[in-house]
Write an enzyme that holds these catalytic residues in place. Structure first.
Site, PDB file in Angstrom:
ATOM      1  N   ASN A   1      -9.086   8.548 -16.579  1.00 49.22           N
ATOM      2  CA  ASN A   1      -9.811   7.850 -17.635  1.00 49.22           C
ATOM      3  C   ASN A   1      -9.360   8.330 -19.008  1.00 49.22           C
ATOM      4  O   ASN A   1      -9.020   9.489 -19.212  1.00 49.22           O
ATOM      5  CB  ASN A   1     -11.333   7.961 -17.462  1.00 49.22           C
ATOM      6  CG  ASN A   1     -11.871   9.369 -17.380  1.00 49.22           C
ATOM      7  OD1 ASN A   1     -11.319  10.222 -16.707  1.00 49.22           O
ATOM      8  ND2 ASN A   1     -12.971   9.610 -18.062  1.00 49.22           N
TER       9      ASN A   1
ATOM     10  N   GLU B   1     -10.700   7.989 -22.901  1.00 55.04           N
ATOM     11  CA  GLU B   1     -11.797   7.583 -23.779  1.00 55.04           C
ATOM     12  C   GLU B   1     -11.320   7.367 -25.210  1.00 55.04           C
ATOM     13  O   GLU B   1     -10.193   7.709 -25.572  1.00 55.04           O
ATOM     14  CB  GLU B   1     -12.911   8.641 -23.755  1.00 55.04           C
ATOM     15  CG  GLU B   1     -13.616   8.706 -22.432  1.00 55.04           C
ATOM     16  CD  GLU B   1     -14.768   9.691 -22.408  1.00 55.04           C
ATOM     17  OE1 GLU B   1     -15.492   9.680 -21.414  1.00 55.04           O
ATOM     18  OE2 GLU B   1     -14.941  10.476 -23.360  1.00 55.04           O
TER      19      GLU B   1
ATOM     20  N   CYS C   1     -10.993   3.158 -17.649  1.00 57.08           N
ATOM     21  CA  CYS C   1     -11.274   3.969 -16.466  1.00 57.08           C
ATOM     22  C   CYS C   1      -9.993   4.314 -15.717  1.00 57.08           C
ATOM     23  O   CYS C   1      -8.979   3.621 -15.821  1.00 57.08           O
ATOM     24  CB  CYS C   1     -12.204   3.214 -15.530  1.00 57.08           C
ATOM     25  SG  CYS C   1     -13.809   2.795 -16.242  1.00 57.08           S
TER      26      CYS C   1
ATOM     27  N   GLU D   1      -9.344   4.053 -12.512  1.00 59.50           N
ATOM     28  CA  GLU D   1      -8.980   3.049 -11.518  1.00 59.50           C
ATOM     29  C   GLU D   1      -8.158   1.919 -12.144  1.00 59.50           C
ATOM     30  O   GLU D   1      -7.122   1.517 -11.617  1.00 59.50           O
ATOM     31  CB  GLU D   1     -10.228   2.451 -10.868  1.00 59.50           C
ATOM     32  CG  GLU D   1     -11.068   3.450 -10.103  1.00 59.50           C
ATOM     33  CD  GLU D   1     -12.155   4.114 -10.942  1.00 59.50           C
ATOM     34  OE1 GLU D   1     -11.877   4.534 -12.101  1.00 59.50           O
ATOM     35  OE2 GLU D   1     -13.282   4.231 -10.455  1.00 59.50           O
TER      36      GLU D   1
ATOM     37  N   CYS E   1     -16.810   1.858 -11.071  1.00 57.75           N
ATOM     38  CA  CYS E   1     -17.796   1.105 -11.841  1.00 57.75           C
ATOM     39  C   CYS E   1     -17.609  -0.395 -11.587  1.00 57.75           C
ATOM     40  O   CYS E   1     -16.645  -0.812 -10.938  1.00 57.75           O
ATOM     41  CB  CYS E   1     -17.676   1.419 -13.337  1.00 57.75           C
ATOM     42  SG  CYS E   1     -16.211   0.691 -14.113  1.00 57.75           S
TER      43      CYS E   1
ATOM     44  N   CYS F   1     -14.234  -1.889 -12.809  1.00 60.13           N
ATOM     45  CA  CYS F   1     -13.122  -1.486 -11.947  1.00 60.13           C
ATOM     46  C   CYS F   1     -13.182  -2.205 -10.605  1.00 60.13           C
ATOM     47  O   CYS F   1     -12.145  -2.596 -10.057  1.00 60.13           O
ATOM     48  CB  CYS F   1     -13.128   0.026 -11.743  1.00 60.13           C
ATOM     49  SG  CYS F   1     -12.631   0.920 -13.241  1.00 60.13           S
TER      50      CYS F   1
END
Length: 160
Positions: free
Chosen positions: A62, A64, A73, A75, A112, A115
């Site tokens: 990930n 940010e 993210c 994934e 999430c 994803c």
């Protein structure tokens, strides 16, 4: 009115050591890349390792941003890289590991919603499921033999 029951089947391993050697290796790569994540705001690190049909392993973590929604993210970082660089090579397996810098995370942490949608798109595109293994920092490992178990009512191009 008609009621519809949706059932998902997942396999739960008590520890990473209960999984096969190939899954252990893939998850260890996810853990290593997880610890390189850029997560100064949430302090929540996630790593993804994707095994492609050609044997290549794609890693992602990930990333940010101070403008929170602008991050990405692990994934999606990994699966979009795979799609950009290996567009015709199916993703066979995905290993995910999450870690919090605030507390020990032993609960298996699934992808999430955003994803899940991205992974669903790739399963549809490649016309074959992706095995997804996920865990926290330590502890149990959960396996889904397809994204469809995690997102049973997917939104796809048929709605467009």
């Amino acid at each position: 009115m008609k009621e519809i029951e949706i059932k998902s089947t997942l396999q739960v391993y008590n520890s990473l050591e209960e999984t096969t050697d190939d899954i252990q290796g893939l998850m260890k790569q996810a853990m290593q890349i997880r610890d390189k994540a850029y997560a100064p705001y949430s302090e929540f690190l996630v790593g993804a390792a994707l095994l492609l049909d050609n044997g290549e392993v794609i890693l992602g973590n990930n990333q940010e941003n101070a403008s929170y929604p602008s991050g990405l993210c692990a994934e999606r970082t990994a699966i979009y890289y795979a799609g950009a660089n290996y567009p015709d090579v199916p993703v066979v397996k995905m290993a995910l590991s999450a870690r919090s810098l605030k507390h020990q995370l032993i609960t298996p942490t699934p992808p999430c919603g955003a994803c899940r949608q991205a992974i669903a798109e790739y399963e549809i595109k490649q016309k074959q499921p992706i095995e997804i293994y996920f865990m926290g920092e330590t502890g149990k490992v959960v396996c889904s033999n397809s994204l469809a178990n995690l997102l049973p009512l997917i939104f796809d191009k048929s709605y467009l």
